[in-house]
Scaffold this motif. Structure first.
Motif, short mmCIF file in Angstrom:
data_model
loop_
_atom_site.label_atom_id
_atom_site.label_comp_id
_atom_site.label_asym_id
_atom_site.label_seq_id
_atom_site.Cartn_x
_atom_site.Cartn_y
_atom_site.Cartn_z
N ARG A 173 -74.23 -5.84 33.59
CA ARG A 173 -73.43 -5.47 32.38
C ARG A 173 -74.22 -4.77 31.75
O ARG A 173 -75.10 -4.69 31.70
CB ARG A 173 -74.10 -7.11 31.73
N SER A 174 -73.01 -3.49 31.24
CA SER A 174 -73.35 -2.06 30.50
C SER A 174 -73.51 -2.32 29.25
O SER A 174 -72.74 -3.97 28.65
CB SER A 174 -73.35 -0.92 31.29
N SER A 175 -74.26 -2.20 28.38
CA SER A 175 -74.54 -2.21 27.39
C SER A 175 -73.06 -1.83 26.82
O SER A 175 -72.70 -0.03 27.03
CB SER A 175 -75.84 -1.75 26.44
N PRO A 176 -72.51 -1.79 25.29
CA PRO A 176 -71.90 -0.99 24.69
C PRO A 176 -71.85 0.25 24.04
O PRO A 176 -70.89 0.99 23.98
CB PRO A 176 -70.53 -2.39 23.89
N ILE A 177 -73.00 0.59 24.07
CA ILE A 177 -73.48 2.20 23.44
C ILE A 177 -74.08 2.20 24.28
O ILE A 177 -74.97 2.24 24.96
CB ILE A 177 -74.75 1.63 22.50
N GLU A 178 -73.59 3.84 24.78
CA GLU A 178 -73.37 3.82 26.38
C GLU A 178 -75.43 4.31 26.03
O GLU A 178 -75.62 4.55 27.49
CB GLU A 178 -72.99 5.54 26.32
N GLY A 179 -75.79 5.32 25.29
CA GLY A 179 -76.96 5.32 25.60
C GLY A 179 -78.34 5.00 25.80
O GLY A 179 -79.68 4.93 26.12
N LEU A 180 -77.57 2.84 25.70
CA LEU A 180 -78.90 1.77 25.64
C LEU A 180 -78.68 1.89 27.15
O LEU A 180 -80.02 0.93 27.23
CB LEU A 180 -78.18 0.98 24.90
N ASP A 191 -77.44 9.45 14.95
CA ASP A 191 -75.78 9.10 15.69
C ASP A 191 -76.09 8.82 17.69
O ASP A 191 -75.46 9.27 17.76
CB ASP A 191 -76.27 10.65 15.86
N ARG A 192 -77.21 7.69 17.53
CA ARG A 192 -77.64 7.49 19.02
C ARG A 192 -77.61 5.84 18.92
O ARG A 192 -76.98 4.94 20.36
CB ARG A 192 -79.28 7.48 19.63
N GLY A 193 -77.39 5.09 18.15
CA GLY A 193 -77.45 3.44 18.22
C GLY A 193 -78.94 2.83 18.41
O GLY A 193 -79.28 3.53 18.43
N MET A 194 -78.55 1.40 18.41
CA MET A 194 -79.81 1.16 18.69
C MET A 194 -79.39 -0.49 18.94
O MET A 194 -78.33 -0.76 18.81
CB MET A 194 -80.81 1.29 17.77
N THR A 195 -80.78 -1.41 19.17
CA THR A 195 -80.49 -3.04 19.55
C THR A 195 -81.51 -3.60 19.21
O THR A 195 -82.81 -2.56 19.46
CB THR A 195 -80.31 -3.18 21.42
N VAL A 196 -81.94 -4.77 18.85
CA VAL A 196 -82.82 -4.98 18.17
C VAL A 196 -82.69 -6.89 18.46
O VAL A 196 -81.69 -6.94 18.57
CB VAL A 196 -82.75 -5.50 16.69
N SER A 197 -83.76 -7.47 19.00
CA SER A 197 -83.58 -8.73 19.79
C SER A 197 -85.25 -9.70 19.42
O SER A 197 -86.20 -8.80 19.66
CB SER A 197 -83.96 -8.54 21.54
N ARG A 198 -84.35 -10.57 19.06
CA ARG A 198 -85.75 -11.46 18.29
C ARG A 198 -85.89 -12.84 19.69
O ARG A 198 -84.80 -12.90 19.96
CB ARG A 198 -85.25 -12.01 17.03
#
Length: 397
Positions: free
Chosen positions: A309-316, A346-353
């Motif tokens: 499964r790819s991230s919907p934010i391409e840079g991730l 301008d790149r996006g990010m993700t946070v996991s907890r």
């Protein structure tokens, strides 16, 4: 725009408390003119009349993910000739040109007016300014909602100028719905978010919504029984500067006549000087008077991206910088628990907890060897507790 005396408010699942009778809404009205397409619609409920306008096909060029303010004066008149007063908008961006993704630039205007009288069946909208002159009629129809009645109550507590309170309770054989609000007295309702020094990000959580077990509220009723909040409370939209949500619990014992709970902390986003941190590395920093250890590392792709499964934010899906912030202050003090990252703009990010570990932030790094990241707008754990005790109504179904 406070609830009026005599309002019958009912709980609507996944929405919140709304007028049982007296609400109005419209279908979208579409007007095409000279290559531009205006779409307008409104709803009128407990907090007033929310008007939403978009215009596509405007002759304005903006870069990707850019916006620009645009003056657009409004006048709203009901079919009885009454001119409605515009109120402080509860929307963050209320009049601007904007461009999202790869689409064309659009104009957007959001506004809040007085509540419409129940006998209104249409309003006339006039708009003028940078976007030109527009005039149209918007038909409205009555809205009737079913649900358990919300019984007003009044319990609140203030810590460090932050007020948290309970306003409504609905009680049935299957659930108990309790409306909460949070308000920062340092931020007047007239102050937009881009001018305030801090704002509330979460109640008993660092995120916008309580979802993990340690974040959930624990209610104690007058029989001595304890009830854990159900995950994911209903997020409502209140007046500017206020948070409003509905905490959901199981049905309470019929013998319970009162209840109480504590909010142990709130998450506050604050403005602060930017801090540059080396990558990779381990650095002790201070932001907003709080100390933390920041650990950075390079990864080949984010935890959002897997082989299946790819991230919907391409840079991730490619090289990323991983950031972990661990507070160095004690549990009874303000703690720096997270921060914004300039490079994510301008790149996006993700946070996991997780339940026990510090949040993990991942930001795309197209080069794969960026020597630093820039931290901004720290998220602070502001300790309470806010203790609230309130009477319980009988079943309101």
């Amino acid at each position: 725009m406070n609830d009026a005396a005599g309002d019958e408010l009912v709980f609507v699942p996944q929405v919140g408390f709304r007028l049982g009778r007296g609400g109005l809404q419209s279908e979208n009205v579409v007007v095409e003119r000279g290559g531009e397409t205006l779409t307008a619609g409104l709803t009128s409920d407990r907090d007033g009349t929310d008007l939403r306008i978009t215009i596509a096909g405007v002759d304005v060029e903006l870069d990707f993910r850019q916006s620009r303010p645009a003056v657009a004066a409004l006048r709203l008149t009901d079919d009885h000739g009454r001119v409605l007063e515009e109120r402080i908008s509860r929307f963050l961006m209320h009049s601007h040109y904007y461009r999202l993704m790869e689409g064309p630039t659009q104009f957007q205007r959001y506004a809040t007016f007085d509540r419409l009288a129940p006998d209104v069946r249409s309003v006339e909208l006039e708009m003028s300014g940078h976007i030109g002159q527009w005039r149209l009629t918007i038909p409205v129809v009555p809205v009737t909602r079913q649900g358990p009645r919300g019984i007003p109550t009044d319990a609140s507590a203030i810590v460090d100028d932050i007020e948290i309170g309970v306003t409504l309770i609905a009680r049935t054989a299957t659930l108990t719905a309790i409306e909460l609000y949070a308000f920062d007295h340092r931020r007047p309702e007239t102050m937009p978010i881009d001018e305030t020094s801090r704002w509330i990000e979460g109640v008993s959580t660092y995120q916008h919504m309580r979802g993990l077990g340690q974040d959930l509220l624990m209610l104690r009723d007058s029989t001595g029984a304890h009830h854990l909040e159900r995950p994911h409370p209903v997020q409502d939209q209140a007046r500017r500067g206020r948070r409003r949500e509905v905490a959901l619990f199981e049905s309470l014992p019929a013998a319970a006549t009162s209840a109480s709970f504590e909010v142990p902390f709130v998450g506050i986003r604050e403005r602060s000087d930017e801090v540059r941190v080396a990558v990779p590395g381990e650095t002790e920093i201070a932001m907003s008077g709080c100390r933390a250890r920041v650990t950075t590392s390079r990864v080949t792709r984010s935890s959002d991206s897997t082989d299946v499964r790819s991230s919907p934010i391409e840079g991730l899906n490619g090289p990323c910088t991983r950031v972990v912030i661990v507070p160095l202050d004690g549990d009874t003090e303000r703690q720096l628990v997270m921060a914004g990252i300039m490079e994510s703009n301008d790149r996006g990010m993700t946070v996991s907890r997780s339940r026990t570990e510090a949040p993990v932030i991942e930001v795309p790094d197209p080069s794969g060897d960026s020597p630093f990241i820039t931290l901004k707008m720290p998220l602070i754990r502001a300790p309470g507790p806010w203790r609230l005790e309130f009477p319980l109504p009988e079943s309101t179904a």
